[in-house]
Design an enzyme around this catalytic site. Structure first.
Site, short mmCIF file in Angstrom:
data_model
loop_
_atom_site.label_atom_id
_atom_site.label_comp_id
_atom_site.label_asym_id
_atom_site.label_seq_id
_atom_site.Cartn_x
_atom_site.Cartn_y
_atom_site.Cartn_z
N LYS A 128 0.86 -1.19 0.00
CA LYS A 128 0.00 0.00 0.00
C LYS A 128 0.89 1.23 0.00
O LYS A 128 1.99 1.20 0.55
CB LYS A 128 -0.88 0.03 1.25
CG LYS A 128 -2.11 0.90 1.10
CD LYS A 128 -3.24 0.15 0.39
CE LYS A 128 -4.38 1.04 0.02
NZ LYS A 128 -5.53 0.24 -0.47
N ASP B 296 -6.75 4.37 -4.87
CA ASP B 296 -7.46 4.28 -3.59
C ASP B 296 -8.07 5.67 -3.41
O ASP B 296 -8.26 6.41 -4.39
CB ASP B 296 -6.50 3.88 -2.46
CG ASP B 296 -7.23 3.45 -1.18
OD1 ASP B 296 -7.66 2.29 -1.10
OD2 ASP B 296 -7.39 4.27 -0.26
P1 NDP Z 1 -12.64 8.10 -3.62
O1 NDP Z 1 -11.56 9.07 -3.40
O2 NDP Z 1 -13.15 7.86 -5.00
O3 NDP Z 1 -13.90 8.45 -2.71
C1 NDP Z 1 -13.78 8.56 -1.33
C2 NDP Z 1 -15.13 8.93 -0.75
O4 NDP Z 1 -15.06 8.78 0.66
C3 NDP Z 1 -15.51 10.37 -1.02
O5 NDP Z 1 -16.90 10.48 -1.09
C4 NDP Z 1 -14.95 11.09 0.20
O6 NDP Z 1 -15.57 12.32 0.50
C5 NDP Z 1 -15.26 10.08 1.28
N1 NDP Z 1 -14.28 10.25 2.39
C6 NDP Z 1 -12.95 10.20 2.31
N2 NDP Z 1 -12.38 10.46 3.51
C7 NDP Z 1 -13.41 10.66 4.34
C8 NDP Z 1 -13.50 10.97 5.72
N3 NDP Z 1 -12.38 11.11 6.46
N4 NDP Z 1 -14.74 11.08 6.26
C9 NDP Z 1 -15.86 10.92 5.50
N5 NDP Z 1 -15.83 10.66 4.18
C10 NDP Z 1 -14.62 10.52 3.63
O7 NDP Z 1 -12.11 6.72 -2.98
P2 NDP Z 1 -12.62 5.23 -3.23
O8 NDP Z 1 -14.07 5.21 -3.51
O9 NDP Z 1 -11.69 4.59 -4.17
O10 NDP Z 1 -12.33 4.58 -1.79
C11 NDP Z 1 -13.32 4.54 -0.78
C12 NDP Z 1 -12.95 3.44 0.22
O11 NDP Z 1 -12.91 2.18 -0.45
C13 NDP Z 1 -11.59 3.60 0.89
O12 NDP Z 1 -11.66 3.09 2.20
C14 NDP Z 1 -10.69 2.68 0.05
O13 NDP Z 1 -9.57 2.24 0.78
C15 NDP Z 1 -11.65 1.55 -0.23
N6 NDP Z 1 -11.34 0.70 -1.38
C16 NDP Z 1 -11.14 1.22 -2.61
C17 NDP Z 1 -10.90 0.39 -3.69
C18 NDP Z 1 -10.76 0.91 -5.08
O14 NDP Z 1 -10.64 0.10 -5.98
N7 NDP Z 1 -10.78 2.20 -5.32
C19 NDP Z 1 -10.79 -1.07 -3.51
C20 NDP Z 1 -11.09 -1.52 -2.17
C21 NDP Z 1 -11.33 -0.65 -1.16
P3 NDP Z 1 -14.80 13.71 0.21
O15 NDP Z 1 -14.85 13.89 -1.27
O16 NDP Z 1 -15.56 14.72 0.96
O17 NDP Z 1 -13.39 13.54 0.73
O1 2IT Z 2 -7.95 -1.40 -1.02
C1 2IT Z 2 -7.85 -1.91 -2.15
O2 2IT Z 2 -8.01 -3.13 -2.31
C2 2IT Z 2 -7.54 -1.03 -3.28
N1 2IT Z 2 -7.43 0.17 -3.11
C3 2IT Z 2 -7.32 -1.64 -4.66
C4 2IT Z 2 -5.90 -2.13 -4.79
C5 2IT Z 2 -5.53 -2.61 -6.17
O3 2IT Z 2 -4.35 -2.95 -6.30
O4 2IT Z 2 -6.35 -2.64 -7.08
#
Ligand code: NDP
Ligand code: 2IT
Length: 447
Positions: free
Chosen positions: A128, A168
């Site tokens: 990560k 992420d």
């Molecule tokens: P994005 O940046 O696309 O979206 C993040 C979202 O979460 C936004 O709506 C943001 O709001 C909100 N957010 C972020 N920080 C906070 C906070 N401290 N409090 C409240 N809301 C918050 O990220 P992703 O959708 O990619 O990721 C979301 C989650 O999913 C994370 O935990 C990530 O680790 C997890 N994840 C992502 C994967 C991926 O493929 N992208 C895979 C597996 C897990 P704002 O715009 O106001 O900051």
């Molecule tokens: O938390 C997660 O699994 C991710 N942000 C995706 C990682 C990846 O290598 O696609």
């Protein structure tokens, strides 16, 4: 907290060495509690110091990222990459750009990623990375300069067969593109060193949708097995409005549910008619604006300040898809009191330890992050395969594979939970199912 001397000692040493790292210790505590019965049943693992070997990251890199903003001022940020565990494959895991990023957050994510990647059944180790850079309000040119500077250091630590980052929080296709371009410029190599790439230069169809879609495939399977029902006709709340939240909403809706609330870090919107996802995509993916905008465009919707207030919305299924520790014990109590039957985690570690325990104790279908959100990294694994073979699969091919992987992850975690006597405890089930392969590979390699 723990029953055996061995696990008590391992945790005490971990606290001693990582005192200020609350998120890292939280993730480790959950994993150790799950593995305790497994270790007790395999006493030879204690003499091999397997838990100490598993919990110590293989490598942790911290570096300086200097860039200039649009006014010509120097800015300094901190970059990180943890290469947690390579027992079963090259390090693999996302990059997060958010002001809260620190060593604790990167390490908790790397530790979780190691078990998550094992659960996918694909050959990927755990890693990560990220930076405390805040992308909010930055111009496109500033994002470009930051990404280039970040990669100018990161490139020496990664490679298509050693460590393959992805997106992420705060890192999507735009940032991956800028980082890929810089890696290519420095190394003169066009390779699958990053996943989540654009479709015109080696990205995989369905990667953008994969985490959200996979979360719904997992949830649907769990609802069938544990509650003899599915998404059809259910009311759903999805926190966040980023990549994971948007595509979770899309798939849940396709499966017959109505998503009535979504949020960002400022607050949540409620729409009794079902959230109009085209409006959310326009606000979040195109304009990069705040979710409150939704109420100005969709009559009948309302906005409530404070992101955690979203858990007061009555629903059958809750999908936390924003960030770590966004759902506390009092939120869990509200959800259960309002009749919620399933909580599956799209974000990493969104529920506190107490909230997760409350769900399991109350027979809520609880899908822990490392199992429920593994569809993103699984599809990254499929992107790596396509890049190595220099070919590209159709959306349907990738989506079918993703579906199969999510069903399999559920079945494996569920089988372990049943074996251990509590079919609702998918936390223990997922931790043990993920750990077995990593443990075996570590012992075989003497690492
Ligand atoms: P994005 O940046 O696309 O979206 C993040 C979202 O979460 C936004 O709506 C943001 O709001 C909100 N957010 C972020 N920080 C906070 C906070 N401290 N409090 C409240 N809301 C918050 O990220 P992703 O959708 O990619 O990721 C979301 C989650 O999913 C994370 O935990 C990530 O680790 C997890 N994840 C992502 C994967 C991926 O493929 N992208 C895979 C597996 C897990 P704002 O715009 O106001 O900051
Ligand atoms: O938390 C997660 O699994 C991710 N942000 C995706 C990682 C990846 O290598 O696609």
């Amino acid at each position: 907290m723990f029953k055996t001397e061995y696990v008590k000692n391992v945790y005490a040493n971990l606290v001693e060495k990582n005192k200020s790292e609350a998120e890292f210790l939280q993730a480790a505590q959950e994993i150790l509690a799950s593995l305790e019965p497994y270790i007790a049943a395999h006493p030879e693992l204690e003499s091999k110091k397997i838990l100490e070997r598993f919990l110590e990251p293989e490598r942790f890199v911290q570096f300086k990222v200097v860039w200039t903003d649009d006014k010509g001022n120097y800015q300094v940020n901190r970059g990180y990459r943890v290469q947690y565990n390579s027992a079963i494959g090259p390090y693999k895991g996302g990059i997060r750009f958010h002001p809260s990023v620190n060593a604790s957050i990167i390490k908790f994510l790397g530790l979780e990623q190691t078990l998550k990647n094992s659960l996918t059944s694909l050959p990927m180790g755990g890693g990560k990375g990220g930076s405390d850079f805040d992308p909010k309000g930055k111009s496109d040119a500033e994002i470009l300069r930051f990404c280039q500077s970040f990669m100018t250091e990161l490139y020496r630590h990664i490679g298509p067969d050693s460590d393959v980052p992805a997106g992420d929080i705060g890192v999507g296709a735009r940032e991956i593109g800028y980082m890929f371009g810089q890696y290519k410029k420095i190394t003169n190599e066009f390779s699958g060193v990053l996943t989540g790439k654009g479709l015109s230069y080696g990205g995989s169809l369905a990667r953008k949708e994969a985490t959200g879609y996979g979360l719904c495939y997992f949830t649907n399977e769990a609802l069938k097995a544990l509650k003899d029902t599915d998404f059809n006709g259910k009311t759903v709340v999805v926190s966040g409005s980023g990549n994971v939240a948007i595509y979770a909403n899309q798939k849940a809706t396709e499966l017959g549910a109505k998503v009535v609330a979504m949020s960002d870090s400022n607050g949540y919107v409620y729409d009794p008619n079902g959230i109009n996802l085209d409006v959310i995509k326009q606000i979040k993916e195109v304009e990069r604006a705040r979710i409150v905008e939704y109420t100005k465009r969709v009559p009948g919707s309302t906005y409530v300040e404070g992101s955690r207030n979203i858990w007061e919305v009555k629903c059958d299924i809750a999908l936390p898809c924003a960030t770590q520790n966004e759902l506390h014990l009092e939120d869990a109590k509200k959800l259960v009191a309002n009749g919620c039957i399933a909580v599956c985690e799209g974000a990493n570690m969104p529920s506190t330890l107490e909230a997760a325990k409350y769900f399991i104790d109350n027979k809520v279908v609880f899908g822990p992050a490392k199992a429920a959100n593994a569809g993103g990294v699984a599809t990254s694994g499929l992107e790596m395969t396509q890049n190595s073979n220099r070919l590209s699969w159709t959306f349907e091919e990738v989506d079918n594979k993703l579906h199969g992987i999510m069903v399999n992850i559920f079945k494996n975690a569920y089988a372990k939970a049943v074996e251990l006597g509590n079919k609702y405890d998918l936390v223990t089930g997922a931790n043990i199912a993920g750990f077995e392969k990593v443990c075996d590979a570590m012992i075989a390699q003497g690492i």
